[in-house]
Enzyme design. Structure first.
Site, PDB file in Angstrom:
ATOM      1  N   GLU A  23       0.819  -1.212   0.000  1.00  0.00           N
ATOM      2  CA  GLU A  23       0.000   0.000   0.000  1.00  0.00           C
ATOM      3  C   GLU A  23       0.854   1.264   0.000  1.00  0.00           C
ATOM      4  OE1 GLU A  23      -3.258   0.312  -0.328  1.00  0.00           O
ATOM      5  OE2 GLU A  23      -3.828  -1.780  -0.144  1.00  0.00           O
ATOM      6  N   ASP A  32      -7.540   7.219  -4.723  1.00  0.00           N
ATOM      7  CA  ASP A  32      -6.806   5.989  -5.053  1.00  0.00           C
ATOM      8  C   ASP A  32      -6.768   5.678  -6.552  1.00  0.00           C
ATOM      9  OD1 ASP A  32      -9.384   5.102  -5.588  1.00  0.00           O
ATOM     10  OD2 ASP A  32      -9.215   3.308  -4.375  1.00  0.00           O
TER      11      ASP A  32
END
Length: 157
Positions: A23, A32
């Site tokens: 991540e 994102d």
């Protein structure tokens, strides 16, 4: 080594670290790439544009999120026994794709078949390599790492 019921398993430190590596850390909320506000190590719940965090809070949130995801994985998998490395691979995948996507997936159907399709379920991980309908190199690398963990060929797996 024996498989045990997922309901009795918990998230491992290995997978929390693996999730953090995949991540990456961001101290300020960001999109994102598919419209979801994200912060820290990929946390999305309740995140709003402009939110901020620090590394300590981000790690605490990651651990809590991974625990919640592991409980959901255990519920979806049901009575199917797993090795810890299989469970960890499914937790990492689910952390990234979401509980609903995981629970409704062909992967879970393969696991819950009689007899369980362990190898087929692990192979299904590789299919989750798209964001916004396009193959993403980062997701391809992550899925390959999760697949290697699932089949027990990853370092430490």
């Amino acid at each position: 080594m024996r498989r045990t019921k997922a309901a009795t398993m918990s998230v491992s430190a290995l997978i929390v670290g693996m999730i953090a590596l995949h991540e990456g850390y961001r101290g300020e909320a960001y999109d994102d790439g598919v419209g979801v506000q994200t912060i820290g190590f990929g946390s999305t719940a309740g995140v709003k544009r402009g939110d901020r965090t620090d590394p300590v809070r981000a790690v605490q949130r990651l651990a809590a999120d991974a625990t919640r995801v592991s409980q959901a994985v255990a519920r979806c998998v049901g009575e199917v026994p797993l090795y810890q490395h299989e469970f960890d691979a499914y937790v990492s995948l689910t952390y990234n794709i979401g509980v609903n996507a995981f629970c409704g997936s062909t992967l879970v159907k393969r696991l819950r078949s009689t007899p369980p399709g362990y190898a087929e379920a692990c192979r299904e991980i590789l299919r989750w390599n798209k964001a916004g309908g396009r193959i993403q190199k980062g997701l391809v690398r992550r899925r390959e790492a999760e697949y290697a963990l699932c089949v027990g060929t990853a370092q430490g797996g």
